[in-house]
Design a protein around this motif. Structure first.
Motif, PDB file in Angstrom:
ATOM      1  N   GLN A 197     -11.745   5.206 -73.175  1.00 40.90           N
ATOM      2  CA  GLN A 197     -13.139   5.569 -73.418  1.00 40.90           C
ATOM      3  C   GLN A 197     -14.078   4.367 -73.282  1.00 40.90           C
ATOM      4  O   GLN A 197     -15.233   4.435 -73.680  1.00 40.90           O
ATOM      5  N   LYS A 198     -13.593   3.281 -72.676  1.00 40.77           N
ATOM      6  CA  LYS A 198     -14.354   2.034 -72.617  1.00 40.77           C
ATOM      7  C   LYS A 198     -14.779   1.753 -71.171  1.00 40.77           C
ATOM      8  O   LYS A 198     -13.939   1.691 -70.269  1.00 40.77           O
ATOM      9  N   ALA A 199     -16.077   1.584 -70.962  1.00 45.51           N
ATOM     10  CA  ALA A 199     -16.601   1.297 -69.625  1.00 45.51           C
ATOM     11  C   ALA A 199     -16.177  -0.103 -69.194  1.00 45.51           C
ATOM     12  O   ALA A 199     -16.364  -1.076 -69.927  1.00 45.51           O
ATOM     13  N   VAL A 200     -15.604  -0.216 -67.987  1.00 39.09           N
ATOM     14  CA  VAL A 200     -15.121  -1.508 -67.507  1.00 39.09           C
ATOM     15  C   VAL A 200     -15.721  -1.892 -66.146  1.00 39.09           C
ATOM     16  O   VAL A 200     -15.669  -3.058 -65.765  1.00 39.09           O
ATOM     17  N   SER A 201     -16.282  -0.931 -65.415  1.00 45.46           N
ATOM     18  CA  SER A 201     -16.851  -1.240 -64.107  1.00 45.46           C
ATOM     19  C   SER A 201     -17.907  -0.203 -63.760  1.00 45.46           C
ATOM     20  O   SER A 201     -17.722   0.985 -64.018  1.00 45.46           O
ATOM     21  N   TRP A 202     -19.021  -0.658 -63.170  1.00 47.91           N
ATOM     22  CA  TRP A 202     -20.094   0.273 -62.801  1.00 47.91           C
ATOM     23  C   TRP A 202     -20.930  -0.323 -61.677  1.00 47.91           C
ATOM     24  O   TRP A 202     -20.972  -1.537 -61.485  1.00 47.91           O
ATOM     25  N   GLN A 203     -21.594   0.539 -60.933  1.00 46.44           N
ATOM     26  CA  GLN A 203     -22.488   0.070 -59.880  1.00 46.44           C
ATOM     27  C   GLN A 203     -23.460   1.182 -59.492  1.00 46.44           C
ATOM     28  O   GLN A 203     -23.172   2.370 -59.654  1.00 46.44           O
ATOM     29  N   SER A 204     -24.613   0.775 -59.006  1.00 45.78           N
ATOM     30  CA  SER A 204     -25.597   1.686 -58.427  1.00 45.78           C
ATOM     31  C   SER A 204     -26.079   1.034 -57.147  1.00 45.78           C
ATOM     32  O   SER A 204     -26.653  -0.055 -57.184  1.00 45.78           O
ATOM     33  N   GLN A 205     -25.820   1.675 -56.019  1.00 45.86           N
ATOM     34  CA  GLN A 205     -26.057   1.024 -54.735  1.00 45.86           C
ATOM     35  C   GLN A 205     -26.519   2.031 -53.694  1.00 45.86           C
ATOM     36  O   GLN A 205     -26.016   3.158 -53.628  1.00 45.86           O
ATOM     37  N   LYS A 206     -27.462   1.601 -52.860  1.00 46.10           N
ATOM     38  CA  LYS A 206     -27.920   2.462 -51.775  1.00 46.10           C
ATOM     39  C   LYS A 206     -26.831   2.563 -50.717  1.00 46.10           C
ATOM     40  O   LYS A 206     -26.183   1.577 -50.367  1.00 46.10           O
ATOM     41  N   GLN A 207     -26.618   3.773 -50.209  1.00 44.13           N
ATOM     42  CA  GLN A 207     -25.574   3.986 -49.210  1.00 44.13           C
ATOM     43  C   GLN A 207     -25.969   3.356 -47.877  1.00 44.13           C
ATOM     44  O   GLN A 207     -27.149   3.197 -47.570  1.00 44.13           O
ATOM     45  N   GLN A 208     -24.962   3.007 -47.070  1.00 47.45           N
ATOM     46  CA  GLN A 208     -25.212   2.280 -45.830  1.00 47.45           C
ATOM     47  C   GLN A 208     -25.605   3.192 -44.673  1.00 47.45           C
ATOM     48  O   GLN A 208     -26.100   2.711 -43.652  1.00 47.45           O
ATOM     49  N   VAL A 209     -25.359   4.485 -44.808  1.00 44.27           N
ATOM     50  CA  VAL A 209     -25.705   5.423 -43.735  1.00 44.27           C
ATOM     51  C   VAL A 209     -26.572   6.538 -44.304  1.00 44.27           C
ATOM     52  O   VAL A 209     -26.636   6.738 -45.516  1.00 44.27           O
ATOM     53  N   VAL A 210     -27.233   7.268 -43.416  1.00 48.34           N
ATOM     54  CA  VAL A 210     -28.067   8.390 -43.832  1.00 48.34           C
ATOM     55  C   VAL A 210     -27.205   9.649 -43.908  1.00 48.34           C
ATOM     56  O   VAL A 210     -26.621  10.068 -42.904  1.00 48.34           O
ATOM     57  N   ALA A 211     -27.100  10.236 -45.084  1.00 45.82           N
ATOM     58  CA  ALA A 211     -26.334  11.468 -45.253  1.00 45.82           C
ATOM     59  C   ALA A 211     -27.185  12.660 -44.817  1.00 45.82           C
ATOM     60  O   ALA A 211     -28.385  12.722 -45.104  1.00 45.82           O
ATOM     61  N   LEU A 212     -26.562  13.619 -44.138  1.00 44.87           N
ATOM     62  CA  LEU A 212     -27.282  14.779 -43.628  1.00 44.87           C
ATOM     63  C   LEU A 212     -27.264  15.955 -44.585  1.00 44.87           C
ATOM     64  O   LEU A 212     -27.931  16.968 -44.341  1.00 44.87           O
ATOM     65  N   SER A 213     -26.497  15.851 -45.665  1.00 40.47           N
ATOM     66  CA  SER A 213     -26.443  16.928 -46.651  1.00 40.47           C
ATOM     67  C   SER A 213     -26.025  16.331 -47.987  1.00 40.47           C
ATOM     68  O   SER A 213     -25.486  15.221 -48.054  1.00 40.47           O
ATOM     69  N   SER A 214     -26.278  17.086 -49.047  1.00 39.82           N
ATOM     70  CA  SER A 214     -25.856  16.613 -50.369  1.00 39.82           C
ATOM     71  C   SER A 214     -24.340  16.504 -50.444  1.00 39.82           C
ATOM     72  O   SER A 214     -23.803  15.618 -51.116  1.00 39.82           O
ATOM     73  N   CYS A 215     -23.626  17.377 -49.737  1.00 39.24           N
ATOM     74  CA  CYS A 215     -22.158  17.317 -49.711  1.00 39.24           C
ATOM     75  C   CYS A 215     -21.695  16.001 -49.080  1.00 39.24           C
ATOM     76  O   CYS A 215     -20.793  15.336 -49.601  1.00 39.24           O
TER      77      CYS A 215
END
Length: 277
Positions: free
Chosen positions: A232-250
């Motif tokens: 239950q202990k957070a050990v790693s996290w990140q928030s990063q913009k993706q390198q490519v343009v996704a064409l759908s939410s999937c």
């Protein structure tokens, strides 16, 4: 310019001669022994964090190092690279309260009114804004300091990643977002990470990933969010913009999931290297 390399080479050879093995997944981590003789050493330049299964094994390693190098034993870990460590019988707490206060003083916001969220809901920022430009050096200094604060503050990871996108030519609306984040930090200075010392609990590695769709108004790229828990202990996290343009939410979710899978493989290998399991 070769002095740091020479020192690292010397320290690496010394640790290997003592029977330590460098972790393939993290070259700043060394391990020796198993079971009751287990010792782990974390290296950052000439600062070492030492832990082990028994205090005797740690003391023996310190004695070995003192015969080879002039070193100071600072005792139980309490402060390391700007991170405050509080250890008790119940838990280990990591925080950067003193660092956060210095950051607020440098930004002339030590007595500001706090707010309850790191960023306004549904806020959209663009590089091509209409507001006036601000001092880029000051902006970069504040954002760089905020990025270091993310080491113990996963709650500000997304907001810091967002304001980091405008380092080249920051404007007033970008600086306003930074100051809003600083106001949030002013009200949560003591926030950090708590790792309870519990026996017999689940220490399995669990990860979560998520993504928006085309959240960046300039290039329509999505943002990935990833966090991993050990038990239950957070050990790693990140928030990063993706390198490519996704064409759908999937597709955006698949990209985020692939990033989380890569992180999971690395963390699994690192834990195996450290524990030997």
């Amino acid at each position: 310019c070769q002095a740091p390399r020479a020192w690292n080479h010397n320290l690496d050879n010394s640790l290997r001669d003592m029977g330590f093995t460098c972790c393939p997944s993290e070259h700043g981590m060394y391990t020796r022994g198993k079971g009751s003789s287990w010792v782990i050493v974390g290296v950052y330049v000439d600062d070492l964090i030492i832990t082990g299964a028994k205090e005797g094994g740690v003391d023996a390693f310190k004695a070995e190092m003192q015969r080879l190098f002039r070193m100071s034993d600072l005792g139980l870990l309490s402060y390391y690279l700007g991170i405050e460590v509080r250890q008790s019988k119940a838990a280990i707490t990591l925080g950067q309260a003193a660092y956060a206060r210095r950051l607020l003083q440098r930004a002339n916001m030590a007595g500001c009114n706090p707010c309850h969220a790191p960023m306004e809901a549904r806020l959209k920022l663009s590089k091509d804004g209409t507001t006036a430009e601000v001092d880029a050096t000051e902006y970069r200094s504040l954002v760089g300091s905020l990025r270091y604060l993310v080491h113990t503050r996963p709650d500000i990871s997304f907001a810091v990643g967002m304001v980091s996108r405008f380092m080249e030519k920051p404007r007033q609306d970008h600086m306003a977002a930074v100051k809003h984040l600083l106001r949030y930090i002013a009200g949560t200075v003591e926030f950090g990470l708590v790792y309870p010392k519990l026996s017999g609990v689940d220490n399995s590695l669990t990860g979560y990933s998520d993504s928006d769709l085309g959240g960046d108004t300039d290039d329509r790229k999505s943002t990935t969010g990833i966090i991993f828990f050990l038990g239950q202990k957070a050990v790693s996290w990140q928030s990063q913009k993706q390198q490519v343009v996704a064409l759908s939410s999937c597709e955006a979710e698949y990209i985020a999931g692939a990033g989380a899978a890569c992180q999971a493989v690395w963390l699994t290998r690192l834990l195996k290297d450290i524990t030997g399991d």
